[in-house]
Design a protein around this motif. Sequence first.
Motif, PDB file in Angstrom:
ATOM      1  N   ILE A   1       0.878  -0.973  -0.257  1.00 33.35           N
ATOM      2  CA  ILE A   1       0.262   0.382   0.334  1.00 33.35           C
ATOM      3  C   ILE A   1       0.671   1.221  -0.379  1.00 33.35           C
ATOM      4  O   ILE A   1       1.284   1.255   0.842  1.00 33.35           O
ATOM      5  CB  ILE A   1      -0.916  -0.210   1.053  1.00 33.35           C
ATOM      6  CG1 ILE A   1      -1.358  -1.472   1.600  1.00 33.35           C
ATOM      7  CG2 ILE A   1      -1.941   1.377   1.088  1.00 33.35           C
ATOM      8  CD1 ILE A   1      -1.342  -1.784   2.758  1.00 33.35           C
TER       9      ILE A   1
ATOM     10  N   HIS B   1       1.364   5.587  -1.526  1.00 33.81           N
ATOM     11  CA  HIS B   1       0.378   6.836  -1.903  1.00 33.81           C
ATOM     12  C   HIS B   1       1.075   7.400  -3.636  1.00 33.81           C
ATOM     13  O   HIS B   1       1.990   6.846  -3.744  1.00 33.81           O
ATOM     14  CB  HIS B   1       0.576   7.844  -1.530  1.00 33.81           C
ATOM     15  CG  HIS B   1      -0.619   8.760  -2.089  1.00 33.81           C
ATOM     16  ND1 HIS B   1      -0.211   9.952  -3.094  1.00 33.81           N
ATOM     17  CD2 HIS B   1      -1.208   9.048  -1.011  1.00 33.81           C
ATOM     18  CE1 HIS B   1      -1.142  10.622  -2.883  1.00 33.81           C
ATOM     19  NE2 HIS B   1      -1.999  10.071  -1.496  1.00 33.81           N
TER      20      HIS B   1
ATOM     21  N   LYS C   1      -1.696  -1.851  -3.822  1.00 29.82           N
ATOM     22  CA  LYS C   1      -3.007  -0.831  -3.232  1.00 29.82           C
ATOM     23  C   LYS C   1      -2.727   0.408  -3.344  1.00 29.82           C
ATOM     24  O   LYS C   1      -1.388   0.884  -2.972  1.00 29.82           O
ATOM     25  CB  LYS C   1      -3.049  -1.565  -1.972  1.00 29.82           C
ATOM     26  CG  LYS C   1      -4.844  -0.550  -1.302  1.00 29.82           C
ATOM     27  CD  LYS C   1      -5.169  -1.115   0.069  1.00 29.82           C
ATOM     28  CE  LYS C   1      -6.267  -0.445  -0.380  1.00 29.82           C
ATOM     29  NZ  LYS C   1      -8.075  -0.391  -0.336  1.00 29.82           N
TER      30      LYS C   1
ATOM     31  N   ILE D   1      -3.012   4.327  -2.986  1.00 28.67           N
ATOM     32  CA  ILE D   1      -3.932   5.628  -2.546  1.00 28.67           C
ATOM     33  C   ILE D   1      -3.982   6.853  -3.445  1.00 28.67           C
ATOM     34  O   ILE D   1      -1.911   7.146  -3.642  1.00 28.67           O
ATOM     35  CB  ILE D   1      -3.458   5.902  -1.124  1.00 28.67           C
ATOM     36  CG1 ILE D   1      -3.487   4.478  -0.263  1.00 28.67           C
ATOM     37  CG2 ILE D   1      -4.086   6.385  -0.495  1.00 28.67           C
ATOM     38  CD1 ILE D   1      -4.921   3.988  -0.417  1.00 28.67           C
ATOM     39  N   ARG D   2      -4.659   7.470  -3.649  1.00 26.59           N
ATOM     40  CA  ARG D   2      -4.644   8.864  -4.198  1.00 26.59           C
ATOM     41  C   ARG D   2      -5.584   9.804  -3.253  1.00 26.59           C
ATOM     42  O   ARG D   2      -6.266   9.158  -2.374  1.00 26.59           O
ATOM     43  CB  ARG D   2      -5.335   8.443  -5.359  1.00 26.59           C
ATOM     44  CG  ARG D   2      -4.880   7.854  -6.766  1.00 26.59           C
ATOM     45  CD  ARG D   2      -5.185   7.329  -7.667  1.00 26.59           C
ATOM     46  NE  ARG D   2      -4.559   6.337  -8.837  1.00 26.59           N
ATOM     47  CZ  ARG D   2      -4.283   5.317  -8.853  1.00 26.59           C
ATOM     48  NH1 ARG D   2      -5.875   5.276  -7.561  1.00 26.59           N
ATOM     49  NH2 ARG D   2      -3.984   4.798  -9.150  1.00 26.59           N
TER      50      ARG D   2
ATOM     51  N   GLU E   1      -7.364  12.468   0.920  1.00 28.61           N
ATOM     52  CA  GLU E   1      -8.737  11.710   2.103  1.00 28.61           C
ATOM     53  C   GLU E   1      -7.927  10.851   2.745  1.00 28.61           C
ATOM     54  O   GLU E   1      -7.200   9.591   2.322  1.00 28.61           O
ATOM     55  CB  GLU E   1     -10.074  11.567   0.757  1.00 28.61           C
ATOM     56  CG  GLU E   1     -11.083  12.729   0.993  1.00 28.61           C
ATOM     57  CD  GLU E   1     -11.305  13.866   1.909  1.00 28.61           C
ATOM     58  OE1 GLU E   1     -11.586  13.223   3.331  1.00 28.61           O
ATOM     59  OE2 GLU E   1     -10.554  14.900   1.785  1.00 28.61           O
TER      60      GLU E   1
ATOM     61  N   VAL F   1      -8.289   7.230   4.196  1.00 22.70           N
ATOM     62  CA  VAL F   1      -8.731   5.496   3.316  1.00 22.70           C
ATOM     63  C   VAL F   1      -8.542   5.010   4.765  1.00 22.70           C
ATOM     64  O   VAL F   1      -7.586   4.648   5.506  1.00 22.70           O
ATOM     65  CB  VAL F   1      -8.085   4.829   2.191  1.00 22.70           C
ATOM     66  CG1 VAL F   1      -8.246   3.856   2.239  1.00 22.70           C
ATOM     67  CG2 VAL F   1      -8.420   6.245   1.406  1.00 22.70           C
TER      68      VAL F   1
ATOM     69  N   LEU G   1      -8.277   0.778   6.106  1.00 21.21           N
ATOM     70  CA  LEU G   1      -7.861  -0.658   5.502  1.00 21.21           C
ATOM     71  C   LEU G   1      -8.393  -1.033   5.541  1.00 21.21           C
ATOM     72  O   LEU G   1      -8.446  -2.609   4.945  1.00 21.21           O
ATOM     73  CB  LEU G   1      -6.111  -0.513   5.730  1.00 21.21           C
ATOM     74  CG  LEU G   1      -4.684   0.568   5.215  1.00 21.21           C
ATOM     75  CD1 LEU G   1      -4.152  -0.455   5.585  1.00 21.21           C
ATOM     76  CD2 LEU G   1      -4.892  -0.090   3.309  1.00 21.21           C
TER      77      LEU G   1
ATOM     78  N   THR H   1      -6.433   2.706   9.592  1.00 22.70           N
ATOM     79  CA  THR H   1      -6.635   3.938   8.784  1.00 22.70           C
ATOM     80  C   THR H   1      -5.770   4.433   8.302  1.00 22.70           C
ATOM     81  O   THR H   1      -4.464   4.961   9.368  1.00 22.70           O
ATOM     82  CB  THR H   1      -7.454   5.251   9.724  1.00 22.70           C
ATOM     83  OG1 THR H   1      -8.283   4.781  10.165  1.00 22.70           O
ATOM     84  CG2 THR H   1      -7.374   6.328   8.889  1.00 22.70           C
ATOM     85  N   VAL H   2      -4.833   5.210   7.256  1.00 26.28           N
ATOM     86  CA  VAL H   2      -4.642   5.261   6.243  1.00 26.28           C
ATOM     87  C   VAL H   2      -4.533   6.968   5.904  1.00 26.28           C
ATOM     88  O   VAL H   2      -5.732   7.102   5.406  1.00 26.28           O
ATOM     89  CB  VAL H   2      -4.423   4.597   4.622  1.00 26.28           C
ATOM     90  CG1 VAL H   2      -3.422   5.594   4.452  1.00 26.28           C
ATOM     91  CG2 VAL H   2      -3.949   3.290   4.922  1.00 26.28           C
TER      92      VAL H   2
ATOM     93  N   PRO I   1      -3.431  10.509   4.367  1.00 30.37           N
ATOM     94  CA  PRO I   1      -1.695  11.114   3.772  1.00 30.37           C
ATOM     95  C   PRO I   1      -2.006  12.398   5.020  1.00 30.37           C
ATOM     96  O   PRO I   1      -2.858  13.059   4.706  1.00 30.37           O
ATOM     97  CB  PRO I   1      -2.778  11.902   2.389  1.00 30.37           C
ATOM     98  CG  PRO I   1      -4.158  10.403   1.953  1.00 30.37           C
ATOM     99  CD  PRO I   1      -4.594  10.050   3.725  1.00 30.37           C
TER     100      PRO I   1
ATOM    101  N   MET J   1       2.478   8.947   3.768  1.00 31.39           N
ATOM    102  CA  MET J   1       1.398   8.938   4.879  1.00 31.39           C
ATOM    103  C   MET J   1       1.450   8.302   6.402  1.00 31.39           C
ATOM    104  O   MET J   1       2.307   8.000   6.351  1.00 31.39           O
ATOM    105  CB  MET J   1       0.242   7.574   3.669  1.00 31.39           C
ATOM    106  CG  MET J   1       0.437   8.306   2.186  1.00 31.39           C
ATOM    107  SD  MET J   1      -1.140   6.909   1.550  1.00 31.39           S
ATOM    108  CE  MET J   1      -0.301   5.120   1.301  1.00 31.39           C
TER     109      MET J   1
END
Length: 291
Positions: free
Chosen positions: A168, A170, A182, A184-185, A188, A190, A192, A197-198, A200, A209
């Motif tokens: 995972i 970014h 995976k 992340i963009r 916000e 996210v 998991l 919680t991820v 950024p 992140m």
Amino acid sequence: MANIALRIPENVPGDFYVDSTCIDCDACRQIAPKTFAEDGDYSIVHHQPQSDEEIRRAMMALVACPTASIGTVEHHDAHIGIDAFPELIAENVYYCGFNAESSFGAWSYLIVRPEAAGGNLLIDSPRFATQLVKKIDAKGGVKGMFLTHKDDVADHFRFAERYACERIMHAADGAHGLGIEKVIRGGEAVNLDEDSTVVPVPGHTRGHMVLLYKNKFLFTGDHLAWSPTRNTLIAFRNACWYSWSEQIKSMEKLLDYEFEWVLPGHGRIHHDTAANMNLHLDRCIRWMKTR
Ligand code: SF4
């Protein structure tokens, strides 16, 4: 292996020493402060370990050292250090040891949990050392690998190959180019899984992140760490590669979360009440705005 011919003269005489290949990553000083101390741009042995426990901590530092800069004159069983890793920090959270030189000795962590709870999660990459991999195997392998940012990915591809785990990371830190599963963009948070919680937090890098686990453990990479000299939370002004103003905004975002542990890649680990952590974070933000 450390080289006795490169022994730093400031080491106290005796068995353990640091050689001049040291990159001043601080790992040995955090693991075995009774033995290792800072001296200019290096660590040195300031006190030769005496008790079994002091020797065990010094051997753990030797194993964790990313550049194999710690040596001994006498023979010691390396397993004294090797077998201590992964080292339990609290509950089901471990420090992996075996820090990787390619991530400048950043610390990596392992959350151990049943498959039903999401499986084991590796946070950033340690060295892919056979001795460590066997220990991780015995704890159930790796289901996911959370990469805080592009500097601390080290041997991620070897762990991914070994465990077929989902990495995972970014997009803004080059996740696509690394073949991350995976991506992340955006900015916000996210979830998991139920406990993780991820968030950024651009600043140190564009795609940095942090990972909040159980609203208690915050894995912070190079975003946030404890400073034992300032006795509070800090960010690294001189190692901010993307944007200091963005990093301040990212720090403010963390005020909305509760955590009791800060577990960084660089800098010191710290544990306190959630209320005190919030006060330290607020103090850190005010300090950042003066830099
Ligand atoms: S762990 Fe190794 S590289 Fe890091 S400060 Fe200690 S001796 Fe130097």
